[in-house]
Design a protein around this motif. Structure first.
Motif, short mmCIF file in Angstrom:
data_model
loop_
_atom_site.label_atom_id
_atom_site.label_comp_id
_atom_site.label_asym_id
_atom_site.label_seq_id
_atom_site.Cartn_x
_atom_site.Cartn_y
_atom_site.Cartn_z
N ALA A 116 -11.10 18.56 -6.83
CA ALA A 116 -10.56 18.32 -8.17
C ALA A 116 -9.59 19.41 -8.60
O ALA A 116 -8.66 19.15 -9.38
CB ALA A 116 -11.70 18.19 -9.18
N ALA A 122 -7.03 15.84 -5.05
CA ALA A 122 -7.85 15.30 -6.13
C ALA A 122 -8.03 13.79 -6.04
O ALA A 122 -8.97 13.25 -6.61
CB ALA A 122 -7.23 15.67 -7.48
N ARG A 449 -9.73 9.38 -8.21
CA ARG A 449 -9.35 10.71 -8.68
C ARG A 449 -10.54 11.32 -9.41
O ARG A 449 -11.12 10.67 -10.29
CB ARG A 449 -8.14 10.66 -9.61
CG ARG A 449 -7.75 12.05 -10.17
CD ARG A 449 -6.62 11.94 -11.19
NE ARG A 449 -5.39 11.50 -10.54
CZ ARG A 449 -4.55 12.31 -9.89
NH1 ARG A 449 -4.83 13.60 -9.80
NH2 ARG A 449 -3.46 11.82 -9.35
N ARG A 451 -11.72 14.42 -11.83
CA ARG A 451 -11.30 15.53 -12.72
C ARG A 451 -12.57 16.27 -13.14
O ARG A 451 -13.52 15.66 -13.64
CB ARG A 451 -10.57 15.01 -13.95
CG ARG A 451 -9.28 14.24 -13.63
CD ARG A 451 -8.57 13.87 -14.94
NE ARG A 451 -7.44 12.99 -14.68
CZ ARG A 451 -6.22 13.39 -14.33
NH1 ARG A 451 -6.00 14.69 -14.19
NH2 ARG A 451 -5.26 12.52 -14.15
#
Length: 455
Positions: A116, A122, A449, A451
């Motif tokens: 990330a 990521a 993805r 985060r």
């Protein structure tokens, strides 16, 4: 020629929607009855092992590939192995192993934090990491070894030799002619070499485990392998698993444990990435229950109903085991069908879970449907017996509790530490990973993805 091997389950499910809950199909020159009504599926499964057994062709081909353990055992052999494997899978063994499984989940968290933090990493295929994670978990449970594929990466003899077993088994099951008994293609020679290597790896570990237990007779089992060696039948203490049975069951656990858990976990994260509101609801429960912790322990996970609902929805919508092939051992009747000895039956275990008659809004990913006081009216009916991912009746999967624990760990850890988004290729309308059948059902690459959450 209508059948595509990598979407075989989808073809059979589509025909069930067209022709109804019981229809006949000729497969490889054999007339087979396909049953999708969940009540009838449960009825057939309850009649095992006395009235139905696994398809004989499947048993023969599993034996050829040398993973004919509890999964394909029948009759007296199954009863013996089931008793002893059940003893090996008792809850206290899972509770003993739980802290180490939590530690492996912490490693997955660490790896994903690194991804990330790097814009170039990521967005990635979460399924690949989950396969390494599930293999680490399975090898720890089965053999008591900490191989740490997540952090070390690279090849490991157990992992690299598992790759081709299920796809090859599926290909051989569907073959019209068993050509490999007469000549071997390069892919057959590769897989058989992998099986030989696995056999050497596993039998060596069995010998080492026996030596450890012989040296310390009071030693409590620290792995499923040791538990299988020590397992006794309460009614007949002399009844034990022999080395061949231990090998076959250890190999089955390796193949099935890695494959089914990683497949379901990848689908679960994909569905969460599609539904930010559900992610937020899961995160609310996880934050409340975990406090400052980043990964739940077993007791905390047991007290997280929404997290368990997330797991059950992934199992319902994306069952890794959507088909079961059986053969009748005696004449009988199921529904309106009278069948004879030798009748081939295929059970579609997922169709009922995707049917409005059993689950309201069946194609919606709705974890709250599994919580009685939170279920929405649109999610009625709720027929929990139609969730058949782990089977039903006497041959319910003995690894069910372990699988649920691993999936719960992944769901809770991810929600506590990350926000999930779909990768670019999955954002287009109607885009989603393909369901690929290779004896189990897996997703095509699941690019998401991650985060890191900022608190």
């Amino acid at each position: 020629m209508q059948i595509e091997l990598d979407r075989f389950h989808l073809d059979l499910e589509a025909w069930a929607r067209t022709y109804g809950p019981m229809y006949a199909v000729n497969l490889r020159g054999k007339d087979m009855v396909v049953i999708s009504d969940p009540a009838l599926v449960r009825e057939v499964l309850k009649r095992r092992p006395d009235q139905f057994e696994r398809d004989s062709d499947m048993k023969i081909k599993a034996a050829e590939m040398r993973f004919d353990g509890l999964f394909t055992a029948e009759g007296a052999q199954w009863r013996k192995q089931r008793k002893l494997m059940t003893a090996a899978f008792v809850p206290k063994h899972l509770r003993t192993l739980a802290p180490e499984l939590v530690e492996i989940t912490e490693r997955l968290r660490g790896l994903w934090l690194e991804r990330a933090a790097d814009p170039e990493r990521a967005v990635f295929d979460v399924h690949a990491d989950l396969r390494a994670y599930a293999t680490d978990m399975t090898i720890r449970v089965a053999f008591g070894e900490d191989v740490d594929l997540l952090r070390k990466g690279g090849a490991h003899p157990l992992l690299e030799n598992l790759e081709g077993i299920f796809p090859t088994f599926h290909r051989r099951l569907m073959a019209i002619v068993p050509y490999w008994r007469y000549f071997r293609l390069p892919q057959d020679r590769t897989v058989e070499g992998q099986i030989d290597t696995l056999r050497a790896e596993v039998t060596g570990r069995i010998a080492q485990a026996r030596a450890r237990l012989d040296a310390d007779p009071e030693r409590a089992p620290e792995s499923l392998l040791e538990a299988m060696i020590l397992a006794r039948d309460e009614d007949d203490p002399k009844l034990r698993l022999d080395d061949e049975e231990i090998y076959a069951n250890a190999l089955t656990l390796l193949v099935a444990g890695e494959d089914t858990t990683s497949n379901t976990a990848a689908w679960m994260l994909y569905h969460l990435a599609r539904e930010p509101a559900l992610q937020a609801r899961l995160r609310e429960e996880v934050d409340q229950k975990l406090g400052s912790a980043r990964v739940p322990d077993l007791e905390t996970l047991d007290a997280m109903p929404y997290t368990q609902g997330v797991v059950r929805e992934a199992l319902r919508l994306r069952s890794a085991a959507p088909l079961a092939f059986l053969t009748a051992l005696e004449p009988g009747r199921i529904g309106d069908l009278d069948y004879a000895v030798g009748q081939s039956v295929c059970l579609l275990t997922r169709v009922g879970a995707l049917d409005q008659a059993h689950f309201g809004c069946p194609h919606a990913f709705a974890p709250s449907r599994w919580i009685d006081d939170q279920r929405e009216a649109s999610h009625e009916p709720h027929d929990s017996k139609s969730l058949l991912t782990f089977g039903y009746g006497p041959r319910l999967c003995p690894g069910r509790a372990l699988g649920m624990f691993e999936l719960g760990l992944v769901a809770a850890m991810t929600a506590r530490n990350f926000e999930l988004e779909l990768g670019p290729e999955l954002r287009a309308p109607g885009a989603e990973p393909a369901e690929v059948f290779g004896f189990t059902m897996s997703p095509s690459p699941v690019h998401l993805r991650l985060r890191a959450r900022v608190e």
